[in-house]
Design a protein around this motif. Structure first.
Motif, PDB file in Angstrom:
ATOM      1  N   SER A 337       0.780  -0.870   0.235  1.00  0.00           N
ATOM      2  CA  SER A 337       0.228  -0.284   0.266  1.00  0.00           C
ATOM      3  C   SER A 337       1.142   1.265  -0.280  1.00  0.00           C
ATOM      4  O   SER A 337       1.947   0.979   0.678  1.00  0.00           O
ATOM      5  N   LEU A 338       0.159   2.275  -0.578  1.00  0.00           N
ATOM      6  CA  LEU A 338       1.251   3.495  -1.438  1.00  0.00           C
ATOM      7  C   LEU A 338       0.018   4.611  -0.652  1.00  0.00           C
ATOM      8  O   LEU A 338      -0.598   4.230  -0.859  1.00  0.00           O
ATOM      9  N   GLY A 339       1.266   6.031  -0.185  1.00  0.00           N
ATOM     10  CA  GLY A 339       0.209   7.472   0.692  1.00  0.00           C
ATOM     11  C   GLY A 339       0.735   7.747   1.178  1.00  0.00           C
ATOM     12  O   GLY A 339       2.272   7.226   1.958  1.00  0.00           O
ATOM     13  N   TYR A 340       0.143   8.281   2.887  1.00  0.00           N
ATOM     14  CA  TYR A 340       0.905   8.995   3.568  1.00  0.00           C
ATOM     15  C   TYR A 340      -0.527   7.932   4.563  1.00  0.00           C
ATOM     16  O   TYR A 340      -1.517   7.729   4.355  1.00  0.00           O
ATOM     17  N   THR A 341      -0.253   8.752   5.647  1.00  0.00           N
ATOM     18  CA  THR A 341      -0.727   8.606   7.392  1.00  0.00           C
ATOM     19  C   THR A 341      -2.274   8.813   6.360  1.00  0.00           C
ATOM     20  O   THR A 341      -3.087   8.241   7.457  1.00  0.00           O
ATOM     21  N   ASP A 342      -2.704  10.044   6.173  1.00  0.00           N
ATOM     22  CA  ASP A 342      -3.914  10.958   5.873  1.00  0.00           C
ATOM     23  C   ASP A 342      -4.764  10.596   4.669  1.00  0.00           C
ATOM     24  O   ASP A 342      -5.702  10.389   4.157  1.00  0.00           O
ATOM     25  N   LYS A 343      -3.700   9.608   3.491  1.00  0.00           N
ATOM     26  CA  LYS A 343      -4.403   9.305   2.560  1.00  0.00           C
ATOM     27  C   LYS A 343      -3.817   8.195   1.718  1.00  0.00           C
ATOM     28  O   LYS A 343      -2.181   8.543   1.465  1.00  0.00           O
ATOM     29  N   ILE A 367      -1.822   9.064  -8.242  1.00  0.00           N
ATOM     30  CA  ILE A 367      -2.149   7.274  -9.114  1.00  0.00           C
ATOM     31  C   ILE A 367      -1.274   6.557  -7.465  1.00  0.00           C
ATOM     32  O   ILE A 367      -1.193   5.844  -7.224  1.00  0.00           O
ATOM     33  N   GLY A 368       0.140   7.290  -7.829  1.00  0.00           N
ATOM     34  CA  GLY A 368       1.524   7.178  -7.097  1.00  0.00           C
ATOM     35  C   GLY A 368       2.202   6.083  -7.522  1.00  0.00           C
ATOM     36  O   GLY A 368       3.029   5.895  -7.512  1.00  0.00           O
ATOM     37  N   LYS A 369       2.359   6.337  -9.137  1.00  0.00           N
ATOM     38  CA  LYS A 369       3.437   6.246 -10.302  1.00  0.00           C
ATOM     39  C   LYS A 369       4.849   6.656  -8.968  1.00  0.00           C
ATOM     40  O   LYS A 369       5.790   4.845  -9.380  1.00  0.00           O
ATOM     41  N   THR A 370       5.294   7.405  -9.225  1.00  0.00           N
ATOM     42  CA  THR A 370       6.390   8.377  -8.765  1.00  0.00           C
ATOM     43  C   THR A 370       5.650   7.707  -7.112  1.00  0.00           C
ATOM     44  O   THR A 370       7.777   7.024  -7.058  1.00  0.00           O
ATOM     45  N   THR A 371       5.275   8.047  -6.060  1.00  0.00           N
ATOM     46  CA  THR A 371       5.891   6.559  -5.657  1.00  0.00           C
ATOM     47  C   THR A 371       5.922   5.313  -5.056  1.00  0.00           C
ATOM     48  O   THR A 371       7.125   4.766  -4.072  1.00  0.00           O
ATOM     49  N   LEU A 372       5.533   4.844  -5.569  1.00  0.00           N
ATOM     50  CA  LEU A 372       6.245   3.451  -5.889  1.00  0.00           C
ATOM     51  C   LEU A 372       7.305   3.133  -6.154  1.00  0.00           C
ATOM     52  O   LEU A 372       7.703   1.942  -5.953  1.00  0.00           O
ATOM     53  N   LEU A 373       7.850   4.140  -6.928  1.00  0.00           N
ATOM     54  CA  LEU A 373       9.452   3.782  -7.983  1.00  0.00           C
ATOM     55  C   LEU A 373      10.456   4.541  -6.082  1.00  0.00           C
ATOM     56  O   LEU A 373      11.290   3.823  -6.851  1.00  0.00           O
ATOM     57  N   LEU A 380      11.208   5.734  -0.236  1.00  0.00           N
ATOM     58  CA  LEU A 380      10.469   6.461   0.855  1.00  0.00           C
ATOM     59  C   LEU A 380       9.209   5.230   1.601  1.00  0.00           C
ATOM     60  O   LEU A 380       9.638   4.122   0.595  1.00  0.00           O
ATOM     61  N   LYS A 381       9.156   4.937   2.133  1.00  0.00           N
ATOM     62  CA  LYS A 381       8.294   3.958   3.226  1.00  0.00           C
ATOM     63  C   LYS A 381       6.729   3.667   2.898  1.00  0.00           C
ATOM     64  O   LYS A 381       5.572   4.199   2.505  1.00  0.00           O
ATOM     65  N   GLN A 382       7.100   2.201   1.632  1.00  0.00           N
ATOM     66  CA  GLN A 382       5.517   2.053   1.841  1.00  0.00           C
ATOM     67  C   GLN A 382       4.567   1.856   3.104  1.00  0.00           C
ATOM     68  O   GLN A 382       5.145   1.428   4.806  1.00  0.00           O
ATOM     69  N   LEU A 383       3.036   1.818   3.410  1.00  0.00           N
ATOM     70  CA  LEU A 383       2.235   2.041   4.527  1.00  0.00           C
ATOM     71  C   LEU A 383       2.555   0.242   5.027  1.00  0.00           C
ATOM     72  O   LEU A 383       2.209   0.763   5.738  1.00  0.00           O
ATOM     73  N   SER A 384       2.298  -0.268   3.605  1.00  0.00           N
ATOM     74  CA  SER A 384       2.789  -2.096   4.348  1.00  0.00           C
ATOM     75  C   SER A 384       2.756  -2.757   3.297  1.00  0.00           C
ATOM     76  O   SER A 384       2.735  -2.496   1.976  1.00  0.00           O
ATOM     77  N   GLY A 385       2.833  -4.132   3.275  1.00  0.00           N
ATOM     78  CA  GLY A 385       3.736  -5.014   2.278  1.00  0.00           C
ATOM     79  C   GLY A 385       4.504  -4.782   2.071  1.00  0.00           C
ATOM     80  O   GLY A 385       5.580  -4.913   3.123  1.00  0.00           O
ATOM     81  N   ARG A 386       5.434  -5.875   1.078  1.00  0.00           N
ATOM     82  CA  ARG A 386       6.635  -5.847   1.094  1.00  0.00           C
ATOM     83  C   ARG A 386       7.621  -5.311  -0.399  1.00  0.00           C
ATOM     84  O   ARG A 386       7.172  -6.084  -1.639  1.00  0.00           O
ATOM     85  N   ILE A 387       8.692  -5.168  -0.147  1.00  0.00           N
ATOM     86  CA  ILE A 387       9.245  -4.566  -1.809  1.00  0.00           C
ATOM     87  C   ILE A 387      10.766  -5.438  -1.193  1.00  0.00           C
ATOM     88  O   ILE A 387      11.436  -5.251  -0.347  1.00  0.00           O
ATOM     89  N   LEU A 517      -1.625   1.340 -12.641  1.00  0.00           N
ATOM     90  CA  LEU A 517      -1.714   1.305 -11.826  1.00  0.00           C
ATOM     91  C   LEU A 517      -2.749   1.437 -11.212  1.00  0.00           C
ATOM     92  O   LEU A 517      -3.333   2.568 -12.053  1.00  0.00           O
ATOM     93  N   ALA A 518      -3.150   1.247 -10.503  1.00  0.00           N
ATOM     94  CA  ALA A 518      -5.019   1.309 -10.427  1.00  0.00           C
ATOM     95  C   ALA A 518      -4.783   1.798  -8.363  1.00  0.00           C
ATOM     96  O   ALA A 518      -4.331   1.797  -8.431  1.00  0.00           O
ATOM     97  N   GLU A 519      -5.718   2.227  -8.091  1.00  0.00           N
ATOM     98  CA  GLU A 519      -6.389   2.358  -6.923  1.00  0.00           C
ATOM     99  C   GLU A 519      -5.832   1.257  -5.559  1.00  0.00           C
ATOM    100  O   GLU A 519      -5.841   1.002  -4.751  1.00  0.00           O
ATOM    101  N   ASP A 520      -6.737  -0.625  -6.089  1.00  0.00           N
ATOM    102  CA  ASP A 520      -6.574  -1.442  -6.173  1.00  0.00           C
ATOM    103  C   ASP A 520      -5.982  -2.482  -6.199  1.00  0.00           C
ATOM    104  O   ASP A 520      -5.866  -3.916  -6.436  1.00  0.00           O
ATOM    105  N   GLY A 521      -4.910  -1.781  -7.350  1.00  0.00           N
ATOM    106  CA  GLY A 521      -3.986  -3.607  -8.216  1.00  0.00           C
ATOM    107  C   GLY A 521      -3.227  -2.441  -8.750  1.00  0.00           C
ATOM    108  O   GLY A 521      -3.614  -1.482  -9.312  1.00  0.00           O
ATOM    109  N   ILE A 522      -2.852  -3.861  -9.849  1.00  0.00           N
ATOM    110  CA  ILE A 522      -2.318  -3.382 -10.194  1.00  0.00           C
ATOM    111  C   ILE A 522      -2.228  -4.462 -11.592  1.00  0.00           C
ATOM    112  O   ILE A 522      -2.245  -6.036 -10.564  1.00  0.00           O
ATOM    113  N   THR A 523      -2.365  -4.419 -12.648  1.00  0.00           N
ATOM    114  CA  THR A 523      -2.666  -5.800 -14.113  1.00  0.00           C
ATOM    115  C   THR A 523      -1.752  -5.161 -15.230  1.00  0.00           C
ATOM    116  O   THR A 523      -1.240  -3.978 -15.844  1.00  0.00           O
TER     117      THR A 523
END
Length: 650
Positions: A337-343, A367-373, A380-387, A517-523
């Protein structure tokens, strides 16, 4: 009908000549693309056409009835109104007509008027006239048109009440573009209109402009865009323009043929001149042939010399290599999950990347493309999950705004401070390959253009020799020629690529997989951009067919279509054939370059033995630097040749 005709336009700033006898003609409904390297004066010329600045000399003729709309690269609306209210200001005249119609309706309902046949007749005549004028100005469709354009430019209805001055710079530019599209001037002048647009919005704009009723004059470095829309190309080079019929691909073919013909005429003339000069030198002093020699000399004097054609513009020359090979699995993104504590921008992201893949990451802005990179690069630390990165993976990261560059440093120090073990000669040679020569290397980073900063960042990235390159909008700020050079370098890169790009031509050329990349996943979609578009269209058709079947049967749900294993295997086979073709092409290019370098090294070694060279310390140093650079490149290419040969035996 000619809308605009510019003749012999000249413009200078101090001693810098920007435009030198530039001429252009734009006819009604023509789609004109203005191309050329960065710094050629394209934006300056558009500003002159749009009366934003004046020319030093030359003439511009415009039809009196011609209306012109102009969108500069930095155009931004400043307004205290909401997005909706700002957009409908375009229809101010229409709303005034509507107000008059409402006023007449009230008067027509007044007994003092409708009981007086003469007065009532005058009112109804006036109302009919206003209603026709309202209809002619598309008054009934005004609000629907505003909604459509706002939606197309990625301003959903939930944003319509936001204040314009609360928007980002890119959003304000898009809003300015929207107002121009609603206004529909006879000539729409656009300077880099695809900036700040994601692929979805860019595709919408492209489709909208295909049916635009007026003429277009635009500067764009988006080759997909130029090919889709343009039917006339004006090339601006060295302060002048030349007209070509067709789109950008047509222009490339025509220019190549034209240059070949110019070279042929030049070579033929040089051969003839050499024959005449040889005859004169051998016969001018002989009494029996002196008259004929004098006649040949007069012929030489009368010949109108053909200039040697410039076959290519000055361009960067570089390649990306790796120090070591990574393991097969390069990257694992698991339930991120990517983003900030409030979003939260996006969640449930899963992605695996394997050695040799070229993955294009696409999706809407925000949507968070640059955030993912940034998360993959540990910035930048992801909100949850593993990289997780794979075995022996070394990262190289190109940021969109080149924020890793230090504004106060010189070009030379920016690169050399990162690679202190390299000799200055080597650093200067690399910078020379990226078109920084002489005093250019002493310029501060802060004084560079966007394209120059991009070249510095690419030079640093090239020296890293990383086996996993992560690139965020690498073609931003690059002109068309520089984009092609970068594509060639990346196409021959032996490592793994993950990149964000809104340049569909770039994605088409490089991608072996497109991930959305979408709000709920990657296709994931196998193939390049065209394959992605084709598959999306197939999926949309299947969705509509399921909805139609649901409507007929009354079932609320239909089973999803099974995965097409044959289609998957076909795409994989297609990709393997493409990779084989690319390997063979690269092998041929490497072998050709090795032959060139071996010949160059032999020539340089021979020149270094000449007295006029080794007695000139400056010249000798230059020759030595060129020799070392050639030897270094040769060693690298020999290693790559061995790897390519080995890959063919697997």
């Amino acid at each position: 009908m000619i809308l605009v005709q510019a003749n012999d336009i000249k413009k200078s700033y101090g001693t810098d000549v920007i435009l030198d006898s530039v001429s252009i003609v734009v006819q009604d409904r023509e789609r004109v693309g203005l191309i050329g390297p960065n710094g050629a004066g394209k934006s300056t010329f558009l500003k002159i056409i749009a009366d934003e600045i004046s020319a030093d000399s030359g003439t511009i003729h415009k039809s009196k009835e011609t209306t012109i709309g102009y969108l500069a690269q930095t155009s931004q609306i400043s307004s205290e109104q909401t997005i909706w209210n700002e957009m409908i200001t375009v229809f101010a005249d229409v709303y005034r007509l509507e107000a008059k119609m409402r006023e007449l309706e009230q008067r027509m309902a007044d007994p003092a008027y409708y009981e007086d046949e003469t007065k009532y007749g005058q009112l109804t005549d006036e109302y009919a006239r206003l209603q026709q004028e309202f209809t002619d100005q598309n008054g009934y469709a005004a609000e629907a048109k505003v909604r459509s354009i706002l939606h197309g430019l990625d301003f959903p209805e939930a944003m319509h009440s936001r204040l314009v001055n609360s928007l980002s710079g890119g959003q304000k530019t898009r809003l300015q573009l929207g107002k121009l599209l609603i206004t529909q001037p006879d000539l729409l002048i656009l300077d880099e209109p695809t900036n700040y647009l994601d692929i979805k919005t860019l595709t919408w704009l492209e489709d909208y402009l295909k049916t635009y009723p007026g003429a277009l004059l635009m500067v764009s470095h988006d080759r997909y865009f130029l090919d889709s829309l343009i039917n006339v190309i004006y090339e601006m080079e060295r302060g002048r323009t030349k007209r070509w019929r067709g789109n950008y691909s047509d222009y490339l073919e025509q220019k190549s043929a034209d240059l070949a013909q110019q070279q042929k005429r030049y070579d033929q003339q040089q051969t003839e001149i050499a024959k005449l000069e040889d005859f004169v030198s051998r016969n001018i002093a002989r009494a029996t042939t002196t008259k004929r020699a004098q006649s040949r000399r007069k012929m030489l004097e009368k010949i109108e010399r053909i200039d040697r054609p410039t076959l290519t513009q000055e361009q960067a020359h570089f390649s990306f290599n790796i120090d070591k090979q990574s393991g097969n699995e390069v990257l694992v993104v698991e339930d991120v999950s990517l983003g900030y504590t409030d979003k939260v921008l996006s969640h449930n992201l899963n992605l695996n990347a394997y050695r040799g893949e070229r993955i294009a990451l696409i999706g809407p802005n925000g949507i968070g493309k640059t955030t993912l990179l940034k998360a993959i690069n540990g910035r930048l630390k992801q909100l949850s999950g593993r990289i997780k990165l794979g075995t022996n993976v070394s990262l190289g990261y190109y940021t969109q705004e080149q924020e890793d560059l230090t504004p106060s440093k010189s070009v030379l120090n920016e690169v050399w401070d990162t690679y202190r073990t390299l000799e200055q000669t080597r650093v200067r040679t690399v910078l020379g390959n990226f078109l920084f020569t002489g005093d250019d290397v002493t310029k501060p980073i802060a004084a560079l253009s966007g394209g120059e900063k991009s070249r510095v960042a690419l030079a640093k990235l090239m020296l890293l020799n990383a086996n996993f390159l992560i690139l965020d909008e690498p073609t931003n700020h690059l002109d068309l020629l520089s984009k092609e050079v970068l594509e060639n370098a990346l196409d021959n890169y032996p490592g793994t690529l993950l990149f964000i790009s809104h340049d569909r031509y770039f994605v088409n050329r490089l991608a072996t997989r497109v991930v959305e990349l979408a709000e709920d996943g990657i296709t994931s979609y196998l193939g390049n951009y065209d394959d992605y578009v084709e598959k999306k269209a197939e999926l949309e058709l299947e969705r509509k067919e399921r909805e139609a079947a649901t409507a007929v049967t009354g079932n609320k749900q239909q089973p999803e279509a099974p995965v097409d294993d044959y289609q998957l295997r076909r795409q994989q086979d297609k990709e393997q054939k493409r990779l084989l073709k690319k390997r063979l092409e690269r092998l041929a290019n490497v072998e050709a370059r090795i032959a060139e370098l071996e010949e160059m090294i032999g020539t340089l070694e021979a020149e270094l033995c000449l007295p006029e060279v080794f007695n000139d310390h400056v010249l000798a140093a230059d020759k030595n630097a060129a020799l070392e650079a050639a030897q270094t490149e040769l060693e690298s290419l020999m290693e790559e040749w061995a790897e390519l040969e080995a890959a063919g035996e697997e």
